[in-house]
Design a protein around this motif. Structure first.
Motif, short mmCIF file in Angstrom:
data_model
loop_
_atom_site.label_atom_id
_atom_site.label_comp_id
_atom_site.label_asym_id
_atom_site.label_seq_id
_atom_site.Cartn_x
_atom_site.Cartn_y
_atom_site.Cartn_z
N PHE A 58 35.53 21.19 15.27
CA PHE A 58 33.92 21.99 14.90
C PHE A 58 32.87 20.27 14.55
O PHE A 58 31.70 20.56 14.75
N HIS A 61 31.33 19.64 17.34
CA HIS A 61 30.74 20.66 18.52
C HIS A 61 30.31 21.53 18.20
O HIS A 61 29.06 22.28 19.15
N GLU A 62 28.66 21.18 16.94
CA GLU A 62 28.32 21.80 16.54
C GLU A 62 26.86 21.76 16.98
O GLU A 62 25.83 22.76 17.28
N LYS A 65 24.86 24.24 19.83
CA LYS A 65 25.07 25.66 19.43
C LYS A 65 23.25 25.40 20.67
O LYS A 65 22.66 26.55 20.63
N TRP A 85 33.65 27.95 20.79
CA TRP A 85 33.84 27.60 19.60
C TRP A 85 34.50 28.73 18.88
O TRP A 85 35.20 28.65 17.74
N HIS A 91 32.75 30.46 13.08
CA HIS A 91 32.17 29.82 12.09
C HIS A 91 32.74 30.16 11.04
O HIS A 91 33.43 29.02 10.31
N ARG A 94 35.17 27.29 11.25
CA ARG A 94 34.95 26.23 10.65
C ARG A 94 35.04 25.76 9.47
O ARG A 94 34.79 24.71 8.63
#
Length: 106
Positions: A58, A61-62, A65, A85, A91, A94
């Motif tokens: 996470f 890879h944020e 977005k 994701w 989310h 995460r």
């Protein structure tokens, strides 16, 4: 001391959605992501190493977005990053990974 970490139902719902979108659009995620999704859907338990891997995923890879190809969060034309994701629990995954990771450092 090793812990056992139990993924949540919300994470499982996101992982199922990710697998369905990946199937439909034939993009997003790797075999590792698919395995992670199945592990989450199966309800774990997940190891400390799994938590560390998720936390790292996470964090890395944020940035996905901001991708311009296809749309983040769009079920009609989802980006590969969005699908990936979701495979990792979305989310909810995460936030869960962050909480579980914080416990590891105790």
């Amino acid at each position: 001391m090793a812990h056992e970490h139990k993924p949540t139902q919300k994470m499982a719902a996101q992982a199922k959605k990710g697998l369905a979108l990946r199937e439909e659009f034939n993009r997003g995620g790797t075999e590792v992501g698919v395995k992670r999704a199945r592990q989450i859907i199966d309800g774990g338990p997940m190891s400390d190493a799994d938590v560390k891997a998720m936390h790292s995923y996470f964090a890395r890879h944020e940035v996905d977005k901001q991708g311009k190809a296809h749309d983040w969060g769009d079920d009609k034309d989802p980006s590969a990053g969005y699908i990936a994701w979701l495979l990792w629990g979305g989310h909810d995954g995460r936030d869960w990974a962050d909480r579980q990771h914080a416990k590891l450092d105790d």
